[in-house]
Design an enzyme around this catalytic site. Structure first.
Site, PDB file in Angstrom:
ATOM      1  N   GLY A 105     -11.706  -7.146  46.338  1.00 24.55           N
ATOM      2  CA  GLY A 105     -13.036  -7.531  45.874  1.00 24.55           C
ATOM      3  C   GLY A 105     -13.061  -7.585  44.350  1.00 24.55           C
TER       4      GLY A 105
ATOM      5  N   GLN B 156     -14.709  -5.853  42.331  1.00 27.70           N
ATOM      6  CA  GLN B 156     -14.686  -4.502  41.752  1.00 27.70           C
ATOM      7  C   GLN B 156     -13.613  -3.648  42.427  1.00 27.70           C
ATOM      8  OE1 GLN B 156     -15.938  -3.069  39.153  1.00 27.70           O
ATOM      9  NE2 GLN B 156     -17.017  -4.911  38.493  1.00 27.70           N
ATOM     10  N   SER B 157     -12.529  -4.254  42.873  1.00 33.65           N
ATOM     11  CA  SER B 157     -11.490  -3.522  43.588  1.00 33.65           C
ATOM     12  C   SER B 157     -10.815  -2.458  42.717  1.00 33.65           C
ATOM     13  CB  SER B 157     -10.435  -4.524  44.082  1.00 33.65           C
ATOM     14  OG  SER B 157      -9.254  -3.842  44.448  1.00 33.65           O
ATOM     15  N   ASN B 158     -10.810  -1.221  43.213  1.00 34.98           N
ATOM     16  CA  ASN B 158     -10.092  -0.138  42.527  1.00 34.98           C
ATOM     17  C   ASN B 158      -8.586  -0.360  42.639  1.00 34.98           C
ATOM     18  OD1 ASN B 158     -12.464   1.540  41.959  1.00 34.98           O
ATOM     19  ND2 ASN B 158     -12.559   1.774  44.178  1.00 34.98           N
TER      20      ASN B 158
ATOM     21  N   CYS C  42      -7.019  -3.230  42.771  1.00 36.11           N
ATOM     22  CA  CYS C  42      -6.596  -4.269  41.825  1.00 36.11           C
ATOM     23  C   CYS C  42      -6.528  -3.704  40.413  1.00 36.11           C
ATOM     24  CB  CYS C  42      -7.531  -5.472  41.894  1.00 36.11           C
ATOM     25  SG  CYS C  42      -7.316  -6.423  43.423  1.00 36.11           S
TER      26      CYS C  42
END
Ligand SMILES: *Cc1c(COP(=O)(O)O)cnc(C)c1O
Length: 349
Positions: free
Chosen positions: A73, A75-77, A79
């Site tokens: 997403g 706001q992916s942690n 990534c």
């Protein structure tokens, strides 16, 4: 007994702290809740994903890859942690991101330049600071074509003479599983140091590598603790299938032939606290996040850890943990994901 661990890079600050949350345990009147502080595996490179990345990036390096590609997403942690690790290791990083619902389905991804100021914050901002290339697709396009998107981006880099290493959603696959198999071993030391024998351990479940790794680790180490995944998306049936698939791939690769681990493992998922959907909050969740922060100085995020901890408090109130003396909650990180929810959290002050 665990098989030999594969090579890993030392990227996380381990072991993480393990401490009791005495004030909220007493307020809830249930078992003593212990916190495994995996939010403190690092700063930029923090949270649960870094445990998986230690193994994934070791494999990437052993294959002489110079570019890592992953997805998630906006706001992916996962990534953000991958972008930071790639920068730290001097590798390139490309992130395939899922944009907002309002985006029109199209082949043509948005890049950082097209982001609004509202979007350019939290994890996405950090991705950009760490030098990751970002391609944002509409959710419809992303879900329909994720595999093709990976091959398309891989081809671009390989045509330019690069060697790509692709990591699936959340780093959850046979190699990523090792991260939380190792964490299970670490937790068994934590339990011994605290002289406790917890009967349940709760974590947020998104791509299920945390729940699956803990399940494998504790089973092979013959600790009967109940590993409970609090789903933040999808369903109990989905996670049952996903975890069995990952564990099956893991046992084929690392255990003797004919091992029955994947089919025999008990998988315990609760999907009652997702609310309106993935990454969408609700009043009781925001209130619970404020309540824990105020009483213990521990901040949870609304996407993962907040929903999992809220679920734990509700299940305690309903008596699910009656008869349990000690239960463990894994703080899997997500702190940067708090900030995009500022205005909603402010409403419940
Ligand atoms: C990804 C993530 C989870 C979920 O872990 P999975 O192994 O993907 O199930 C939980 N908490 C945070 C903060 C995460 O970023």
């Amino acid at each position: 007994m665990l098989p030999n661990f594969p090579a890993k890079l030392n990227l996380a600050n381990l072991p993480t702290e393990f401490l009791p949350l005495d004030r909220v345990s007493e307020l809830l009147g249930g078992p003593r809740i212990w916190l495994k502080c995996d939010d403190q595996t690092g700063s930029l490179v923090s949270g649960n994903k870094i445990r998986k990345l230690e193994y994934l990036m070791a494999e990437a390096q052993s294959k002489n890859c110079d570019t890592v590609i992953t997805c998630g997403g906006m706001q992916s942690n996962h990534c953000r942690a991958t972008a930071a690790v790639a920068a730290r290791l001097g590798m390139g990083c490309h992130l395939i991101l899922r944009g907002s619902k309002e985006m029109k389905p199209s082949d043509n991804p948005l890049s950082i330049e097209n982001c609004t100021d509202d979007q350019y914050q939290g994890n996405l901002l950090l991705d950009d600071l760490c030098g990751a290339e970002v391609s944002i697709y509409s959710p419809v396009h992303y879900f329909a074509h994720l595999e093709q998107l990976f091959s398309r981006h891989e081809n671009v880099y390989e045509d330019a003479g690069k060697y790509c290493y692709s990591i699936p959603t959340g780093g959850s696959n046979a190699i990523g599983l090792w991260g939380y198999i190792e964490a299970a071993r670490e937790l068994i030391d934590d339990f011994a140091n605290a002289s406790i024998s917890p009967t349940a351990i709760v974590c947020a479940t998104g791509s299920a590598g945390t729940q699956g790794g803990l399940g494998v680790g504790f089973q092979l180490l013959e600790n009967p603790i109940d590993v409970i995944g609090m789903a933040v998306c999808d369903s109990i049936a989905y996670f049952d299938r996903k975890i069995r698939e990952d564990v099956d791939a893991w046992q084929k690769r690392y255990l003797p032939e004919n091992t029955q681990l994947a089919s025999d493992m008990s998988i315990h998922t609760i999907d009652s606290y997702i609310g309106p959907g993935y990454a969408i909050g609700y009043e009781a969740l925001f209130k619970c996040i404020r309540w824990l922060a105020k009483n213990e100085g521990v901040v949870l995020d609304p996407v993962y850890t907040g929903k999992a901890f809220y679920g734990l408090t509700e299940e305690i109130k309903r008596g699910k943990f009656d008869g349990h003396t000690d239960v463990v909650f894994v703080h899997t990180g997500g702190t940067y994901g708090v900030f995009p929810f500022g205005s909603e959290l402010k409403c419940y002050a």
